[in-house]
Design an enzyme around this catalytic site. Structure first.
Site, short mmCIF file in Angstrom:
data_model
loop_
_atom_site.label_atom_id
_atom_site.label_comp_id
_atom_site.label_asym_id
_atom_site.label_seq_id
_atom_site.Cartn_x
_atom_site.Cartn_y
_atom_site.Cartn_z
CE LYS A 1 -3.44 -2.92 0.26
NZ LYS A 1 -2.99 -3.65 -0.79
CD GLU B 1 -3.97 7.04 4.14
OE1 GLU B 1 -3.03 6.96 3.29
OE2 GLU B 1 -5.07 6.43 3.97
CG HIS C 1 -12.77 -2.67 7.47
ND1 HIS C 1 -12.48 -1.52 7.18
CD2 HIS C 1 -12.35 -2.93 8.88
CE1 HIS C 1 -12.21 -0.85 8.39
NE2 HIS C 1 -12.33 -1.89 9.43
NE ARG D 1 -10.92 -8.72 -5.02
CZ ARG D 1 -10.57 -7.95 -4.07
NH1 ARG D 1 -9.15 -7.46 -4.05
NH2 ARG D 1 -11.19 -7.15 -3.72
C1 MV4 Z 1 -9.35 5.26 5.49
C2 MV4 Z 1 -10.32 5.91 6.26
C3 MV4 Z 1 -10.61 7.15 6.25
N1 MV4 Z 1 -9.37 8.01 6.12
N2 MV4 Z 1 -8.46 6.07 5.24
C4 MV4 Z 1 -9.23 1.54 4.58
C5 MV4 Z 1 -9.30 0.05 4.30
C6 MV4 Z 1 -11.05 -0.17 4.23
N3 MV4 Z 1 -11.71 -1.34 4.58
C7 MV4 Z 1 -11.25 0.87 5.31
N4 MV4 Z 1 -10.43 2.01 5.17
C8 MV4 Z 1 -10.36 3.43 5.55
N5 MV4 Z 1 -9.50 4.11 5.20
C9 MV4 Z 1 -8.37 7.30 5.59
N6 MV4 Z 1 -7.11 7.89 5.20
C10 MV4 Z 1 -11.79 5.22 6.53
C11 MV4 Z 1 -11.56 3.71 6.07
C12 MV4 Z 1 -12.73 3.18 6.63
C13 MV4 Z 1 -13.05 2.64 7.95
C14 MV4 Z 1 -12.03 3.29 8.99
C15 MV4 Z 1 -12.12 2.81 10.36
C16 MV4 Z 1 -13.27 2.32 10.87
C17 MV4 Z 1 -14.27 1.88 9.79
C18 MV4 Z 1 -14.03 2.09 8.51
C19 MV4 Z 1 -15.09 1.48 7.41
C20 MV4 Z 1 -14.77 1.98 6.26
C21 MV4 Z 1 -13.69 2.86 5.75
#
Ligand code: MV4
Length: 491
Positions: free
Chosen positions: A118, A202, A237, A293
């Site tokens: 990543k 980040e 997720h 994919r």
């Molecule tokens: C983030 C984000 C907010 N800011 N990155 C990355 C993997 C994906 N499954 C979730 N991800 C996220 N990356 C930045 N810079 C918000 C998510 C995010 C999330 C983060 C914490 C808890 C629940 C989440 C649900 C969807 C997305």
């Protein structure tokens, strides 16, 4: 045209059948593999040939590279389609196929490897001029340096595992005093989950949207995008609902994001099908990662573009040039996908595998169901809980939502708990109807409150429908479904 004589599908469930369907239409013989837990699975019966690959545990079967290659060579399969999950993004497997003279239906192993990092892919895209979120340029080795970067970009920040995905090892940090513990915690989790302790930080976006672009690229330098998908509704997720196109997309934003997506494809030397994931917040978008994919949600892109992505993957893997250009593509209507999982949405989405006592899937105009299950089938507890994908297409987003509601009320699954009532609740949620979705949508209380009621309705309806399967009753299940739906609306 015959791209291959025989193709092995290194996967199970609905995606194995999806790939085999493309093969059947292309006159390619199909080879299934199956584990101890899948002896009676539908993908085994759908295939022209099937080979036992090992024990139920994925490491002994669907992840067993040597055994899979061995089967491919013994039965004369020239190509392997990995589906999604399992070996699909394992560059070692793609390389192993190449070394053994079997065509891997996917990108080159070096591209898979590069995109697996990543932090590395983020750096690559930053240099190419694709917007990325501010953060550390490489893995964190010095906590004081990390504190400096975090202070510069401002809290909250998010700590992510470079080898990650799926949220493993991810931590949100609101202030400097929590940073060190979050970093060491993430490193420990990343090390044990991926064997790679590299983490980075980040800027954390609050309630962003997840928007991705579908890409197809051939081995002769031609690449197209097949527009966008909105994938914001997820739990733990895992995406639960996707739609194409994104409800917030404007022509201007689409043009900019598509240009970035094609840039990502170009600088990564991309070939075959892939998708470029962006986070979107307040008018800005940022490259997050590339999925190397075919994705679960490729079906909705097929609906709005009319392109069969699996056939394209196979043609590209056979060395064909893309048979169309960007100018030949356009968006027609709107498509929504609901992932039907064998799990209880009211019990923290706990898996609920078991025997399917009654089953009938919906149909009619604009409906597509991809599944690997049938009546009497016992869902094994060993694998992912997704048992079917229900997709609805119509000319506008609202029509597609209405069609999806109709299809959900026709869908009969008895014997296990599923996400169907949750989908019905979401399809009736005002925020969803208005297109106001984001990654924390399901945590919002109004969904969970309405769900209890929908679930009770659903159970009553299912019991009524169950009677339509009983011997001696002439009434077709589908008629019963429509009747209960009408009764429900009247009451
Ligand atoms: C983030 C984000 C907010 N800011 N990155 C990355 C993997 C994906 N499954 C979730 N991800 C996220 N990356 C930045 N810079 C918000 C998510 C995010 C999330 C983060 C914490 C808890 C629940 C989440 C649900 C969807 C997305």
């Amino acid at each position: 045209m015959k791209f291959f004589e025989k193709l092995l599908i290194a996967n199970r469930g609905e995606i194995a059948i999806r790939v085999m369907r493309a093969c059947r239409e292309l006159d390619i013989d199909t080879v299934a593999i199956f584990s101890d837990a899948d002896k009676n699975a539908l993908h085994v019966r759908y295939a022209d040939e099937a080979f036992h690959v090992g024990e139920a545990h994925p490491s002994k079967s669907y992840l067993n590279m040597e055994r899979i290659i061995d089967i491919a060579k013994k039965c004369g399969a020239e190509a392997i389609h990995p589906g999604y999950g399992f070996l699909a993004e394992n560059y070692r497997f793609a390389k192993f196929c190449l070394d053994e003279g079997v065509t891997f239906v996917g990108p080159q192993w070096k591209t898979i490897k590069a995109m697996g990092s990543k932090i590395g892919s983020k750096q690559m895209m930053r240099s190419a001029g694709v917007p990325v979120l501010p953060g550390t340029d490489s893995g964190i080795t010095d906590i004081d340096e990390a504190k400096k970067v975090a202070a510069e970009i401002g809290y909250p920040v998010i700590v992510k595992a470079s080898a990650g995905g799926g949220g493993i090892g991810m931590q949100i940090v609101n202030d400097e005093k929590s940073l060190e513990e979050a970093v060491t915690g993430s490193q420990r989790i990343a090390k044990s989950a991926f064997g790679d302790a590299t983490v980075f930080i980040e800027k954390y976006l609050i309630k962003p949207r997840h928007i991705e672009f579908q890409i197809l690229a051939d081995e002769h330098g031609n690449a197209v995008h097949l527009y966008d998908r909105e994938c914001s509704i997820q739990r733990r997720h895992q995406k639960l609902i996707e739609e194409a196109p994104s409800p917030i997309m404007t022509d201007e934003l689409r043009e900019r994001m598509a240009e970035s997506a094609l840039k990502v494809s170009e600088v990564s030397n991309y070939t075959n099908a892939g998708s470029v994931e962006f986070l979107y917040s307040q008018g800005n978008y940022y490259f997050m990662e590339m999925n190397t994919r075919l994705q679960v949600e490729h079906t909705i892109t097929e609906f709005i573009t009319g392109v069969d992505l699996v056939k394209q993957q196979i043609a590209i893997a056979a060395g064909e040039s893309l048979s169309f250009e960007q100018k030949d593509l356009s968006i027609r209507g709107h498509a929504i996908e609901c992932r039907i999982n064998a799990e209880d949405p009211l019990n923290n989405f706990a898996a609920d595998p078991g025997k399917i006592l009654r089953y009938r899937s919906p149909g009619g105009p604009g409906i597509r169901v991809d599944s690997g299950i049938h009546m009497g089938y016992t869902i094994p507890p060993n694998y992912d809980s997704m048992i079917a994908k229900l997709c609805a297409w119509d000319s506008t987003r609202l029509d597609a939502i209405r069609r999806m509601r109709r299809a959900i009320t026709e869908y009969i699954v008895l014997g296990i708990k599923t996400t169907l009532p949750l989908h019905y609740a979401i399809m009736n949620n005002q925020q969803f109807i208005e297109g106001n979705t984001h990654t924390h949508f399901l945590q919002e209380e109004h969904i969970l409150k309405t769900l209890e009621r929908y679930k009770r309705d659903e159970e009553t309806r299912m019991q009524t429908l169950a009677g339509s399967f009983d011997q001696g009753k002439k009434v077709a299940a589908i008629t019963a479904a429509v009747n209960t739906y009408i009764q429900q609306k009247k009451s």
